[in-house]
Design a protein around this motif. Structure first.
Motif, PDB file in Angstrom:
ATOM      1  N   VAL A 117       4.846  -8.130   3.895  1.00  0.00           N
ATOM      2  CA  VAL A 117       6.150  -7.676   3.418  1.00  0.00           C
ATOM      3  C   VAL A 117       7.233  -8.729   3.617  1.00  0.00           C
ATOM      4  O   VAL A 117       8.284  -8.667   2.973  1.00  0.00           O
ATOM      5  CB  VAL A 117       6.562  -6.364   4.121  1.00  0.00           C
ATOM      6  CG1 VAL A 117       5.564  -5.259   3.800  1.00  0.00           C
ATOM      7  CG2 VAL A 117       6.654  -6.557   5.635  1.00  0.00           C
ATOM      8  N   ASP A 119      -0.876  -6.316   3.539  1.00  0.00           N
ATOM      9  CA  ASP A 119       0.301  -6.182   2.690  1.00  0.00           C
ATOM     10  C   ASP A 119       1.446  -6.948   3.364  1.00  0.00           C
ATOM     11  O   ASP A 119       2.150  -6.406   4.220  1.00  0.00           O
ATOM     12  CB  ASP A 119       0.645  -4.697   2.532  1.00  0.00           C
ATOM     13  CG  ASP A 119       1.863  -4.477   1.649  1.00  0.00           C
ATOM     14  OD1 ASP A 119       2.277  -5.428   0.964  1.00  0.00           O
ATOM     15  OD2 ASP A 119       2.408  -3.354   1.661  1.00  0.00           O
ATOM     16  N   ARG A 179      -3.398  -1.146   2.771  1.00  0.00           N
ATOM     17  CA  ARG A 179      -1.963  -1.320   2.948  1.00  0.00           C
ATOM     18  C   ARG A 179      -1.528  -1.522   4.395  1.00  0.00           C
ATOM     19  O   ARG A 179      -0.607  -0.879   4.884  1.00  0.00           O
ATOM     20  CB  ARG A 179      -1.222  -0.131   2.351  1.00  0.00           C
ATOM     21  CG  ARG A 179      -1.658   0.283   0.948  1.00  0.00           C
ATOM     22  CD  ARG A 179      -1.408  -0.801  -0.057  1.00  0.00           C
ATOM     23  NE  ARG A 179       0.017  -1.044  -0.237  1.00  0.00           N
ATOM     24  CZ  ARG A 179       0.512  -2.007  -1.017  1.00  0.00           C
ATOM     25  NH1 ARG A 179      -0.313  -2.836  -1.619  1.00  0.00           N
ATOM     26  NH2 ARG A 179       1.813  -2.153  -1.136  1.00  0.00           N
ATOM     27  N   LYS A 186       4.712  -9.188  -4.176  1.00  0.00           N
ATOM     28  CA  LYS A 186       3.273  -8.910  -4.232  1.00  0.00           C
ATOM     29  C   LYS A 186       2.894  -8.399  -5.605  1.00  0.00           C
ATOM     30  O   LYS A 186       3.634  -7.635  -6.231  1.00  0.00           O
ATOM     31  CB  LYS A 186       2.881  -7.885  -3.166  1.00  0.00           C
ATOM     32  CG  LYS A 186       3.219  -8.325  -1.748  1.00  0.00           C
ATOM     33  CD  LYS A 186       2.995  -7.236  -0.769  1.00  0.00           C
ATOM     34  CE  LYS A 186       4.018  -6.132  -0.940  1.00  0.00           C
ATOM     35  NZ  LYS A 186       5.369  -6.567  -0.744  1.00  0.00           N
ATOM     36  N   THR A 192      -7.523  -1.653  -2.801  1.00  0.00           N
ATOM     37  CA  THR A 192      -7.103  -1.575  -1.393  1.00  0.00           C
ATOM     38  C   THR A 192      -8.164  -2.168  -0.488  1.00  0.00           C
ATOM     39  O   THR A 192      -8.109  -2.007   0.717  1.00  0.00           O
ATOM     40  CB  THR A 192      -6.850  -0.114  -0.982  1.00  0.00           C
ATOM     41  OG1 THR A 192      -8.037   0.643  -1.197  1.00  0.00           O
ATOM     42  CG2 THR A 192      -5.721   0.489  -1.789  1.00  0.00           C
ATOM     43  N   LYS A 217       0.004  -6.258  -7.673  1.00  0.00           N
ATOM     44  CA  LYS A 217      -1.097  -5.327  -7.452  1.00  0.00           C
ATOM     45  C   LYS A 217      -2.297  -5.738  -8.293  1.00  0.00           C
ATOM     46  O   LYS A 217      -2.178  -5.982  -9.486  1.00  0.00           O
ATOM     47  CB  LYS A 217      -0.665  -3.904  -7.810  1.00  0.00           C
ATOM     48  CG  LYS A 217       0.416  -3.353  -6.892  1.00  0.00           C
ATOM     49  CD  LYS A 217       0.746  -1.925  -7.248  1.00  0.00           C
ATOM     50  CE  LYS A 217       1.803  -1.337  -6.309  1.00  0.00           C
ATOM     51  NZ  LYS A 217       2.140   0.049  -6.661  1.00  0.00           N
ATOM     52  N   ARG A 230       0.613  -3.191   6.874  1.00  0.00           N
ATOM     53  CA  ARG A 230       1.859  -3.948   6.743  1.00  0.00           C
ATOM     54  C   ARG A 230       1.826  -5.144   7.693  1.00  0.00           C
ATOM     55  O   ARG A 230       1.599  -4.987   8.895  1.00  0.00           O
ATOM     56  CB  ARG A 230       3.062  -3.047   7.046  1.00  0.00           C
ATOM     57  CG  ARG A 230       3.215  -1.914   6.041  1.00  0.00           C
ATOM     58  CD  ARG A 230       4.354  -0.978   6.426  1.00  0.00           C
ATOM     59  NE  ARG A 230       5.649  -1.666   6.391  1.00  0.00           N
ATOM     60  CZ  ARG A 230       6.359  -1.858   5.290  1.00  0.00           C
ATOM     61  NH1 ARG A 230       5.890  -1.470   4.114  1.00  0.00           N
ATOM     62  NH2 ARG A 230       7.537  -2.465   5.343  1.00  0.00           N
ATOM     63  N   GLU A 235      -3.655 -11.769   1.551  1.00  0.00           N
ATOM     64  CA  GLU A 235      -3.900 -10.811   0.473  1.00  0.00           C
ATOM     65  C   GLU A 235      -5.393 -10.578   0.288  1.00  0.00           C
ATOM     66  O   GLU A 235      -5.834  -9.445   0.060  1.00  0.00           O
ATOM     67  CB  GLU A 235      -3.279 -11.338  -0.825  1.00  0.00           C
ATOM     68  CG  GLU A 235      -3.359 -10.362  -1.977  1.00  0.00           C
ATOM     69  CD  GLU A 235      -2.691 -10.894  -3.230  1.00  0.00           C
ATOM     70  OE1 GLU A 235      -2.810 -10.241  -4.280  1.00  0.00           O
ATOM     71  OE2 GLU A 235      -2.057 -11.962  -3.149  1.00  0.00           O
TER      72      GLU A 235
END
Length: 456
Positions: free
Chosen positions: A61, A59, A27, A7, A20, A9, A29, A54
């Motif tokens: 993972v 987020d 965030r 990812k 955010t 930022k 997950r 996104e």
């Protein structure tokens, strides 16, 4: 197959800190799931789906991939992959499972029960992004309608424990189940939204009708989402439409007036971007917004020239245009983002000498003048020539003509009057004939209707 997702930022433009912003808050997950089916999604589809996640603020993972000949009726991805996802949810504290497919209500419910985690399919994810981006009253109504239509088939998930008649001491007798009550309320709300959207659509039609009274042609900017449509729109018009490296950064249509050389005037419309496998329900929900595309006299089809599958994305956009019955509208293909490639600004003409393709960078401005030239040529081609012989007494009419119409040439007649060659479209011709100072004898009848010459 389990893939770890790298990812990057992104910085918030106001705070210069990692952004955010998203549908699910900061965030959340998430775990992405994609099933490779015969003729189904490929690696580019997965990249786009991760970009969707996104853009929604998830987020991601990890990503779970698998192959099947056909979807599993109960879980879509099969029991083995479902068990793998269940373990990853527990291990990585996953809060949201995103599936790059359209799930049936039963499949979505079964996956949630088996994994103990919220599950969202591709359509649901796109709808949530739309809900985040909608700013106008009409856009919010359209999103709510699409969400309710989707939710109406999924009510059973939340109310299975109430699938019985209301009863008890003093309450026995005929009545609705809780599920029936919710479905009735939802149907009422959907009908209400449809009526409001019909009213908004009628108002949009009236505005379009008023614009047609002073017939300035409309040009719609269309293309795949994140191709740079809003950036190009802002560069051309000086507007401040929100632009970002996100999918569906712009949802609500925006219209601005654009003045070009030769006194060509246009209305430029920025529209929602298209995407692979755009759900038909979303096309239906946003039909009134997409009317601006179908009613346009020209489409600027913006293409990300840096994208490895730009030709495929063009095909996807044209398929949506066909679905909304906008395929007969002529197009100029705009290959954007040449600042990321080795292309230089240029134009390409068809065998008739008409500009059909333009290479430019909306970000740097390189080649934008070529697009303006293409637009000016396109509409000047539909003009006619008129030669007027104005006497000295028509000086006021001459001044009004100079303020409004493109003057090709002017010479004095030696008696205080003027011979003026005009290039007019139908709107300007109608205006001229209605001017109180105009007289039929001013027109030199020996000059017929000729097509305006195209600049080389």
């Amino acid at each position: 197959m389990l893939l770890k997702v790298q990812k990057s930022k992104k910085l918030d433009p106001e705070t210069n800190k990692p952004s955010t912003e998203g549908v699910y808050g900061a965030r959340t997950r998430a775990l992405a799931v994609q099933l490779r089916l015969p003729g189904g999604p490929d690696e580019e589809d997965l990249k786009e789906f991760l970009f969707l996640a996104e853009s929604a603020g998830a987020d991601v993972v990890a990503c779970v991939q698998g192959r099947r000949q056909r979807p599993d009726p109960a879980f879509f991805i099969g029991k083995g992959k479902t068990e793998e996802i269940k373990q990853l949810v527990a291990k990585d504290s996953i809060e949201l499972v995103l599936v790059d497919h359209e799930l049936s209500p039963i499949q979505e419910r079964n996956l949630e029960r088996a994994t103990g985690c919220q599950v969202l399919d591709r359509t649901g994810l796109i709808l949530d992004i739309f809900a985040l981006r909608a700013q106008s009253h009409e856009g919010k109504l359209q999103v709510e309608l699409a969400q309710l239509q989707r939710l109406s088939t999924r009510l059973v998930r939340g109310w299975t424990h109430l699938e019985r008649q209301k009863g008890g001491i003093g309450l026995r007798g005929p009545g609705e189940t809780q599920l029936e009550t919710d479905r009735r309320l939802m149907r009422d709300r959907i009908r209400h939204l449809n009526r409001r959207l019909e009213k908004v659509s009628n108002q949009r039609g009236l505005r379009r009708k008023n614009r047609n009274k002073i017939p300035i042609p409309t040009v719609s900017v269309v293309g795949y989402t994140n191709a740079g449509k809003s950036t190009l729109f802002n560069t051309l018009t000086g507007a401040h439409v929100y632009e970002a490296d996100k999918l569906f950064a712009t949802l609500d249509p925006t219209m601005r007036r654009l003045d070009l050389a030769g006194k060509v005037q246009l209305i430029l419309a920025d529209t929602v971007g298209f995407i692979r496998h755009l759900p038909h329900t979303l096309v239906e929900a946003f039909k009134s917004t997409l009317e601006e595309v179908t009613q346009a006299s020209l489409l600027l089809h913006v293409v990300d020239s840096h994208h490895p599958e730009s030709n495929e994305l063009m095909i996807q956009v044209n398929e949506v245009l066909t679905e909304i019955e906008a395929d007969p509208v002529p197009q100029i293909i705009v290959f954007n983002k040449i600042d990321l490639t080795e292309e230089s600004p240029r134009i390409e003409r068809d065998p008739n000498g008409h500009i059909r393709k333009v290479w430019l960078s909306a970000k740097t401005g390189d080649g934008v003048d070529l697009l303006k030239q293409a637009l000016s040529e396109h509409y000047r081609r539909k003009r006619v020539f008129r030669r007027l012989h104005l006497p000295p007494a028509a000086a006021r009419l001459r001044a009004r003509i100079y303020d409004r119409i493109d003057i090709s040439n002017e010479t004095e007649d030696g008696q205080g009057g003027w011979l003026i060659d005009l290039t007019l479209d139908q709107r300007d011709l109608d205006w001229l004939l209605k001017c109180s100072e105009y007289r039929d004898e001013y027109l030199v009848s020996s000059l017929g209707d000729l097509l305006a010459p195209v600049a080389s």
